[in-house]
Design a protein around this motif. Sequence first.
Motif, PDB file in Angstrom:
ATOM      1  N   ASP A 109       0.932  -1.181  -0.007  1.00 22.41           N
ATOM      2  CA  ASP A 109       0.005  -0.079   0.150  1.00 22.41           C
ATOM      3  C   ASP A 109       0.827   0.995  -0.107  1.00 22.41           C
ATOM      4  OD1 ASP A 109      -1.761   2.116   0.481  1.00 22.41           O
ATOM      5  OD2 ASP A 109      -2.994   0.908   1.617  1.00 22.41           O
ATOM      6  N   GLN A 213     -11.242  -0.638  -3.478  1.00 16.54           N
ATOM      7  CA  GLN A 213     -10.245  -1.090  -2.419  1.00 16.54           C
ATOM      8  C   GLN A 213      -8.883  -1.186  -3.167  1.00 16.54           C
ATOM      9  OE1 GLN A 213     -12.751  -4.274  -1.343  1.00 16.54           O
ATOM     10  NE2 GLN A 213     -12.973  -3.313   0.628  1.00 16.54           N
ATOM     11  N   VAL A 217      -5.880  -5.470  -0.142  1.00 14.82           N
ATOM     12  CA  VAL A 217      -7.085  -5.901   0.581  1.00 14.82           C
ATOM     13  C   VAL A 217      -7.363  -6.927  -0.490  1.00 14.82           C
ATOM     14  CG1 VAL A 217      -9.237  -5.497   1.270  1.00 14.82           C
ATOM     15  CG2 VAL A 217      -7.775  -4.011   1.648  1.00 14.82           C
ATOM     16  N   SER A 219     -10.303  -8.284  -1.154  1.00 14.92           N
ATOM     17  CA  SER A 219     -11.519  -8.202  -1.739  1.00 14.92           C
ATOM     18  C   SER A 219     -11.600  -7.324  -3.258  1.00 14.92           C
ATOM     19  CB  SER A 219     -12.353  -7.054  -0.849  1.00 14.92           C
ATOM     20  OG  SER A 219     -12.903  -7.635   0.390  1.00 14.92           O
ATOM     21  N   SER A 220     -10.330  -6.652  -3.340  1.00 14.47           N
ATOM     22  CA  SER A 220     -10.241  -6.124  -4.678  1.00 14.47           C
ATOM     23  C   SER A 220     -10.030  -7.215  -5.955  1.00 14.47           C
ATOM     24  CB  SER A 220      -8.705  -5.359  -4.709  1.00 14.47           C
ATOM     25  OG  SER A 220      -7.781  -6.196  -4.545  1.00 14.47           O
ATOM     26  N   ARG A 239      -8.487   6.443  -4.289  1.00 16.59           N
ATOM     27  CA  ARG A 239      -9.189   6.642  -3.000  1.00 16.59           C
ATOM     28  C   ARG A 239      -9.733   7.955  -2.864  1.00 16.59           C
ATOM     29  NH1 ARG A 239      -6.847   8.146   2.278  1.00 16.59           N
ATOM     30  NH2 ARG A 239      -7.677   6.593   3.903  1.00 16.59           N
ATOM     31  N   ILE A 262     -17.872  -3.652  -1.737  1.00 19.32           N
ATOM     32  CA  ILE A 262     -17.551  -2.608  -0.875  1.00 19.32           C
ATOM     33  C   ILE A 262     -17.792  -3.001   0.538  1.00 19.32           C
ATOM     34  CG2 ILE A 262     -19.840  -1.478  -0.916  1.00 19.32           C
ATOM     35  CD1 ILE A 262     -18.359   1.375  -1.067  1.00 19.32           C
ATOM     36  N   ALA A 263     -16.731  -2.467   1.483  1.00 20.72           N
ATOM     37  CA  ALA A 263     -17.249  -2.907   2.810  1.00 20.72           C
ATOM     38  C   ALA A 263     -18.351  -2.105   3.363  1.00 20.72           C
ATOM     39  CB  ALA A 263     -15.727  -2.347   3.881  1.00 20.72           C
ATOM     40  N   HIS A 266     -17.865   1.463   4.754  1.00 19.74           N
ATOM     41  CA  HIS A 266     -17.450   2.546   3.532  1.00 19.74           C
ATOM     42  C   HIS A 266     -18.655   3.037   2.852  1.00 19.74           C
ATOM     43  CE1 HIS A 266     -15.173   3.179  -0.308  1.00 19.74           C
ATOM     44  NE2 HIS A 266     -15.898   4.455   0.072  1.00 19.74           N
ATOM     45  N   PHE A 423     -11.548  -3.582   7.826  1.00 18.93           N
ATOM     46  CA  PHE A 423      -9.996  -4.007   7.685  1.00 18.93           C
ATOM     47  C   PHE A 423      -9.749  -5.257   8.943  1.00 18.93           C
ATOM     48  CE2 PHE A 423      -9.326  -0.045   5.622  1.00 18.93           C
ATOM     49  CZ  PHE A 423      -8.690  -0.102   4.573  1.00 18.93           C
ATOM     50  N   HIS A 480      -5.120   2.073   9.183  1.00 18.99           N
ATOM     51  CA  HIS A 480      -6.319   1.373   9.915  1.00 18.99           C
ATOM     52  C   HIS A 480      -5.897   0.503  11.153  1.00 18.99           C
ATOM     53  CE1 HIS A 480      -4.514  -2.066   7.256  1.00 18.99           C
ATOM     54  NE2 HIS A 480      -5.040  -2.732   8.144  1.00 18.99           N
TER      55      HIS A 480
END
Length: 624
Positions: A109, A213, A217, A219-220, A239, A262-263, A266, A423, A480
């Motif tokens: 990141d 994301q 992460v 999830s991406s 972002r 998406i979370a 968010h 996260f 985070h």
Amino acid sequence: MSRGMTTGTAAVEGAFAGTDGDDLFSGRPVHRIFAERAARHPDAVAVRAGATSMTYAELDDRANRLAHLLRDRGVGHETAVALCLDRGPWLPVAVLAVFRAGGTYVPLDPNDPPARRDLVIDDADAALVLTDGPVEVSGVDVLDLGSAALDAAPAHAPDVADDPRRAAYVIYTSGSTGRPKGVVVEHRNLTAYVDGVVRRLAIDRPMRFAMVQPLTVDSSVTALFPPLCTGGEVHLLRRETVLDPGRFADWVGEHGMDVLKIAPSHLRALQSSPRFEELLPQARLVVGGEAADWRWLQALQRARPHCRVVNHYGPTETTVGVLTLAVADHPDADWDIAPIGGPLPGVRVSVVDVHGDPVADGEIGELVVAGPYVARGYHRRPELTATAFALGRYRTGDQVRRLADGTIAFVGRQDDQVKVNGFRVELGEVDAALRAHPAVHASATVVRDLSGERAIVSYAQTGATPDELLTHLRARLAPHQVPRAVVVLDRIPLSAHGKVDRAALPVPPEPAEGAAAATDLERTVSSAWSAVLGVDSVAADVNFFDAGGHSLLLVQLQQRLRDGTGQPVDLIDLLAHTTVQAQARLLSGRHPGLATAPAGRRTPQQDALLRRRVQHSRTIRDAR
């Protein structure tokens, strides 16, 4: 990267419940499937990022050329290549190129502190770092893709044999020992997940997926590979766009969006905007990464009846996700927290007791996962791998119960792993970073409910000040993971058994008073801060992030400032002006734009994001 993972026996797998799908593994890695798509539909748009778009043919060509450059630099079978890239046009090029060169990508990141990036690079033994701008790393070669000589490289794919058991990527998650641990996901795992999620979400035509994301992460992965394997488009949103409801809605209005993962935290932050419905997808809304309120999901489904709303669950160790629950399939359910659903094709799950024996429906037990989604294990952690991945199964550590209809409901964790704003955080890693300070003698880290929000709070037995400890932590932890507050104690309270007495840990004190708001505009800004942070008052000279704010709360603050002043305000400007006084000056028009030096110190997270914003224009230009 070590091999030697055991596979499940027939007897073990017989205890699992799941769905059909053992034949879903086609043997073709995702980069081969993409190449076939590129050959059939070369002129279709594959990627959109900012003002840049790439067709399937262009993405295929650039990935091939970069793969040859990587081979020339020694990248081969499972060579770790670190990707320190924003969500921009170079990201899919780099991922596909690493695959075609035979390597393994390790995402970094750009907003993380350099010390954490170096730790991941060292543990992964990365041979090279690919970046799209200046990056601070130590002891490893860096290739800036903006200056890479792609045109001189061959346009065909390198001659590299496919191996379904080759590591595709290593994603580092929070580790309880104080060091993040790398999860090794093989190509066969990735292909199985892409196949399974495409089936479950019924991706029956080319669709536009928004990637909101970072690559760190997992999830991406849902937003990157399924569209490229089905002829769709990947929309890479930076972002500052995905945190700004106005910019996000503008993007969707111009380019459209069919699928969004998406979370929940968010999405809730974006919901504060009157333009919220404009940024919802047309076909599939997938939420995951943390527990979601059931009635909230039902409301989303009612607001978007033509869009399938899905709750998606899965740890990184099982390749993104293994369970889903479609909200529309349960119109009469009256749950508080949304269940995590049923298994994807090929996944087998069991709910077991401490001895590993299945429990009856309705009883609480640990969720165990088997099937082709289960990753190889932890990089360079054989003992941890042997414990968590025994017999080809993965013990999630999640406490669940099976409902009468077979749906799995999440109950809690067996350990100190928590989810904060989507996260995954091991509290032990935060504690270890805190104890690395020479003045800290003992510490404890917990999650508390502060102003109605889950927040990390650390306690330290030390002579150092909270500000000194927070500065120390920000230099070592991802944003985070940094605690909302650090409380200094004379002694960490212990129980009669010598363990930390968490019930005796005090509530963090209110922040010390500072300068009071002096003008009507400062009082308006201060009122917005108080509402967002859930406090009675705030000092006019305190940094928003030091007062307990974070990026998702900043989204809510942006909307409240717009409502309270009637003036447009850009999220990136709020990141550069982080006190009540500075934001009041910004809104008064005295210091518009990013040229103004902000009052008060910025956090490393803010500095990193602002640096990346400055690089953005050059990156987009060079990628064309």
